[in-house]
Design an enzyme around this catalytic site. Structure first.
Site, PDB file in Angstrom:
ATOM      1  N   ASN A  64     -15.255   0.977  10.781  1.00  0.00           N
ATOM      2  CA  ASN A  64     -15.047   0.521   9.395  1.00  0.00           C
ATOM      3  C   ASN A  64     -14.691   1.745   8.583  1.00  0.00           C
ATOM      4  OD1 ASN A  64     -15.879  -1.973  10.187  1.00  0.00           O
ATOM      5  ND2 ASN A  64     -17.761  -2.001   8.973  1.00  0.00           N
ATOM      6  N   GLY A  65     -13.764   1.588   7.651  1.00  0.00           N
ATOM      7  CA  GLY A  65     -13.389   2.716   6.805  1.00  0.00           C
ATOM      8  C   GLY A  65     -11.949   3.120   7.044  1.00  0.00           C
ATOM      9  N   ARG A 118     -17.786 -11.614   4.867  1.00  0.00           N
ATOM     10  CA  ARG A 118     -17.253 -10.404   4.258  1.00  0.00           C
ATOM     11  C   ARG A 118     -15.725 -10.425   4.153  1.00  0.00           C
ATOM     12  NH1 ARG A 118     -20.739  -5.875   4.706  1.00  0.00           N
ATOM     13  NH2 ARG A 118     -18.989  -4.523   5.101  1.00  0.00           N
ATOM     14  N   HIS A 141      -1.740 -13.272 -30.799  1.00  0.00           N
ATOM     15  CA  HIS A 141      -1.016 -12.029 -30.510  1.00  0.00           C
ATOM     16  C   HIS A 141      -0.327 -12.105 -29.150  1.00  0.00           C
ATOM     17  CE1 HIS A 141      -2.609 -10.153 -34.075  1.00  0.00           C
ATOM     18  NE2 HIS A 141      -3.844 -10.519 -33.720  1.00  0.00           N
ATOM     19  N   TRP A 195     -10.359  -6.191   8.812  1.00  0.00           N
ATOM     20  CA  TRP A 195      -9.635  -6.533   7.589  1.00  0.00           C
ATOM     21  C   TRP A 195      -8.544  -5.485   7.479  1.00  0.00           C
ATOM     22  CZ3 TRP A 195      -9.425  -4.761   2.234  1.00  0.00           C
ATOM     23  CH2 TRP A 195      -9.063  -5.760   1.322  1.00  0.00           C
ATOM     24  N   LYS A 247     -13.242 -16.311 -11.473  1.00  0.00           N
ATOM     25  CA  LYS A 247     -13.724 -17.267 -10.464  1.00  0.00           C
ATOM     26  C   LYS A 247     -12.613 -18.246 -10.102  1.00  0.00           C
ATOM     27  CE  LYS A 247     -16.426 -15.693  -9.198  1.00  0.00           C
ATOM     28  NZ  LYS A 247     -16.898 -14.445  -9.641  1.00  0.00           N
ATOM     29  N   GLU A 291     -14.901 -13.683 -16.661  1.00  0.00           N
ATOM     30  CA  GLU A 291     -15.524 -13.972 -15.367  1.00  0.00           C
ATOM     31  C   GLU A 291     -15.168 -15.400 -14.909  1.00  0.00           C
ATOM     32  OE1 GLU A 291     -16.782 -12.412 -13.010  1.00  0.00           O
ATOM     33  OE2 GLU A 291     -17.920 -13.904 -11.915  1.00  0.00           O
ATOM     34  N   GLU A 324      -9.827 -16.526  -8.060  1.00  0.00           N
ATOM     35  CA  GLU A 324     -10.279 -16.088  -6.734  1.00  0.00           C
ATOM     36  C   GLU A 324     -10.277 -17.234  -5.725  1.00  0.00           C
ATOM     37  OE1 GLU A 324     -13.588 -12.556  -6.952  1.00  0.00           O
ATOM     38  OE2 GLU A 324     -14.176 -14.457  -7.819  1.00  0.00           O
ATOM     39  N   CYS A 355     -14.219  -5.123   6.889  1.00  0.00           N
ATOM     40  CA  CYS A 355     -14.546  -5.044   8.317  1.00  0.00           C
ATOM     41  C   CYS A 355     -16.046  -5.135   8.575  1.00  0.00           C
ATOM     42  CB  CYS A 355     -14.076  -3.717   8.870  1.00  0.00           C
ATOM     43  SG  CYS A 355     -12.351  -3.365   8.567  1.00  0.00           S
ATOM     44  N   LYS A 393     -15.704  -9.689   0.618  1.00  0.00           N
ATOM     45  CA  LYS A 393     -16.968  -9.683  -0.120  1.00  0.00           C
ATOM     46  C   LYS A 393     -17.326  -8.291  -0.591  1.00  0.00           C
ATOM     47  CE  LYS A 393     -20.693 -11.370  -1.752  1.00  0.00           C
ATOM     48  NZ  LYS A 393     -20.436 -12.016  -3.053  1.00  0.00           N
TER      49      LYS A 393
END
Ligand code: G6P
Length: 609
Positions: free
Chosen positions: A101-102, A27, A505, A76, A486, A482, A489, A2, A604
């Site tokens: 927000n929160g 964000r 394995h 969000w 990427k 990483e 995502e 948010c 974000k």
């Protein structure tokens, strides 16, 4: 996540609020809204739309919201679906408007209480209780500030809140507890936002609110009370990044721009931190030397990409310093019983400095006997930085693309500096050589970026795939993780990374012609072993995509595509080899036509649990 924007000014503020929301789009959000007090009619007008800010903008074109006082929000979804009625601002009796927000954890009990008092709830959000709580208090005769203060005592959870009252055209209220909020100071006008980037079009002077602060803002004044109710002076600070930082420039996406910024970012990270072949340890804080003298072990805590950087550091610290280094994702660390070894330095790694889990892990850790708390972060005024004993900035500049790139490489550079200052206490030799290697990094990064078109071509092989496997060994294993992160995502291809030695394995069972295998193999001592793993893949019909240097003895063929990177010092390879994997993910996503900068379902900065 948010975003909040608010304004009080002598001029019409709705375009400022809208621009602020646009600047917060990076964000991640699912709906947007705005409430403005109309100076002529005296009414509180509100407009909300599900979807992009552009949809709100289109609605505003048909029904403008002129006025001098207003608040706006990108939401969000946490409580309640992404629907117009759940978007913020939330209003009570057409009088009080709130953006938040929160998360308010005790909202169910408050909702029952307020419903019993006759309040009708129009949304499924936790936020709406705040609006009605404040309204109930003003109706009981309290002033707006007092009404907010009383309401806050009822809330459990995290919040950044902005509040306006239709009957108080000269007041904008802002408060925070567990979610960031800044005041943008203008000339006879003031603003608030959850991120200073939202306000750079109107000011570059910011007051960073502290936990529990409540600000009463008019056009000409900002009065702040702290959590204890004392009046406090908080100095405005100049925002240090350039005005064009939130601008894509000539690039098609922020992510590509940020990938290409990496040579300069590496130079920025090193600037003022090394001198004559030596890392200047006071850049970690004035008490840093005394703290580092006591360090016998390191505990790193982070989330997402930052966590992957932490795993690279574990290899570096244990190899070069020779002390134990533990790394853990913050959401696990914060909720389990952990044991602190005497002499352990606690390091949080974060781009934003506001990630809820990382922040909570830090607070949990403070209950234990760590030597000190060091934050490696990209945002100077962030909560993590403020709550740590020592802090060092990664100086990557604002990162807008949700998928982190330059923040990762800048963290790695700072982690190498950290390794060197610890290492000198444990007899690490050749600091000047390591520093010289760091000085070469920016140039090497530029060379790697020239591989762009080759990587773009390689990306074509991935477009119709549903899965991909990434392999690496040693310090390159977290780089492979990483790289896989990427790809998943932004291209939504399921990608997994394995230490190459684990191939047989389990994951080898998945290898066939539909499973591209990306192997990252700088010419280090493990290359030979990795090459054996690669043969195992080839033998099963798997197609290999190899990133290696000129010493790798492999012959490209139908089953193997090779991209040759410049020769790099082994220790620095994680930094250099991250970059082609970022480009690979980027071009696969572009070819697939996904929303590169704002991938679905991701944010974000994750400021809620
Ligand atoms: C989110 C972002 C990631 C980031 C992670 C941790 O998931 O999308 O890119 O790595 O949060 O964020 P931080 O700001 O703490 O590094």
């Amino acid at each position: 996540m948010c975003g909040i924007v608010g304004a009080i000014a002598g001029r019409n503020i709705s375009a400022i609020l809208l621009e602020g929301l646009k600047r917060l789009e990076y964000r991640g959000y699912d709906s947007a809204g705005m409430a403005v007090l109309n100076g002529e009619t005296g009414q509180l007008d509100c407009l909300k739309r599900v979807g992009k800010v552009a949809q709100l903008e289109a609605a505003l074109a048909g029904s403008p919201l002129p006025g001098h006082l207003g608040i706006a929000h990108t939401r969000w979804a946490t409580h309640g679906k992404a629907e117009q009625r759940n978007a913020h601002p939330h209003l009570s009796a057409e009088r009080i408007a709130v953006v938040h927000n929160g998360i308010i954890e005790n909202y169910t009990a408050l909702k029952e209480e307020l419903s019993a008092d006759g309040y009708e709830f129009l949304s499924d959000t936790d936020t709406e209780v705040v609006t009605h709580l404040i309204h109930r208090e003003v109706m009981a005769g309290k002033g707006l500030k007092e009404a907010l203060q009383i309401s806050l005592t009822r809330l459990d959870g995290a919040y950044a809140l902005a509040v306006i009252d239709q009957q108080q055209p000269d007041l904008l209220l802002a408060t925070r507890m567990g979610s960031p909020l800044v005041i943008g100071v203008g000339v006879e006008e003031n603003f608030i936002a959850s991120d200073p980037l939202a306000l750079l079009q109107v000011t570059d002077r910011f007051i960073y609110l502290e936990e529990g602060d409540l600000a009463v803002i008019s056009c000409t004044e900002v009065n702040i009370e702290n959590a204890a109710g004392d009046i406090v002076q908080r100095e405005a600070q100049r925002f240090e990044h350039g005005h064009d930082a939130a601008d894509k420039g000539e690039y098609r996406h922020y992510m590509l721009k940020e990938i290409y910024e990496q040579p300069q970012v590496i130079r920025n990270v090193l600037e003022g931190r090394i001198h004559h072949g030596h890392v200047l340890e006071q850049v970690f804080g004035s008490d840093a030397s005394a703290v580092f003298d006591q360090v016998k072990a390191v505990q790193i805590v982070a989330c997402g990409t930052s966590y992957n950087a932490g795993v690279v550091a574990r290899y570096w610290i244990e190899k070069l310093v020779g002390i134990p280094c533990m790394v853990e994702v913050a959401s696990e660390f914060r909720y389990r019983k952990t044991v602190c070894m005497p002499g352990t330095l606690f390091i949080t790694l974060s781009q934003s400095g506001e990630t809820a889990d990382t922040l909570s892990a830090l607070r949990e850790a403070k209950e234990q006997d760590y030597v000190a708390f060091l934050s490696i972060c990209n945002v100077a005024g962030s909560s993590l930085v403020r709550e740590s004993d020592l802090a060092i900035m990664t100086n990557a500049g604002p990162e807008i693309g949700v998928a982190s790139t330059k923040a990762f490489t800048s963290q790695l550079v700072v982690l190498m500096l950290t390794t060197l200052v610890l290492g000198r206490r444990y007899g690490l030799e050749g600091e000047a050589d390591f520093v010289a290697q760091l000085e070469q990094l920016a140039g090497l990064t530029e060379q790697v970026l020239t591989l762009d078109s080759q990587i773009q071509k390689m990306a074509e092989h991935f477009v119709d795939k549903h899965h991909a496997l990434f392999l690496g060994r040693g310090t390159i294993y977290p780089v492979a993780v990483e790289g896989a992160l990427k790809l998943k995502e932004i291209s939504y291809i399921h990608a997994e990374a394995y230490p190459a030695g684990e191939l047989k394995h389990g994951p080898l069972a998945l290898v066939d012609e539909d499973m591209p295998v990306v192997a990252v193999a700088p010419n280090n001592s493990l290359l030979e072993k990795l090459q054996a793993n690669l043969e195992e893949v080839r033998a099963r019909g798997g197609k290999l995509f190899l990133f290696a240097d000129s010493k790798a003895q492999v012959k490209p063929g139908d089953d193997l595509e090779l991209i040759t990177l410049p020769d790099v010092p082994t220790v620095m390879a994680p930094i250099i080899y991250s970059i082609p994997l970022q480009l690979l993910a980027y071009y696969v996503a572009v070819l697939k036509g996904t929303d590169v900068d704002q991938p679905r379902n991701l944010a974000k900065s994750v400021t809620v649990e």
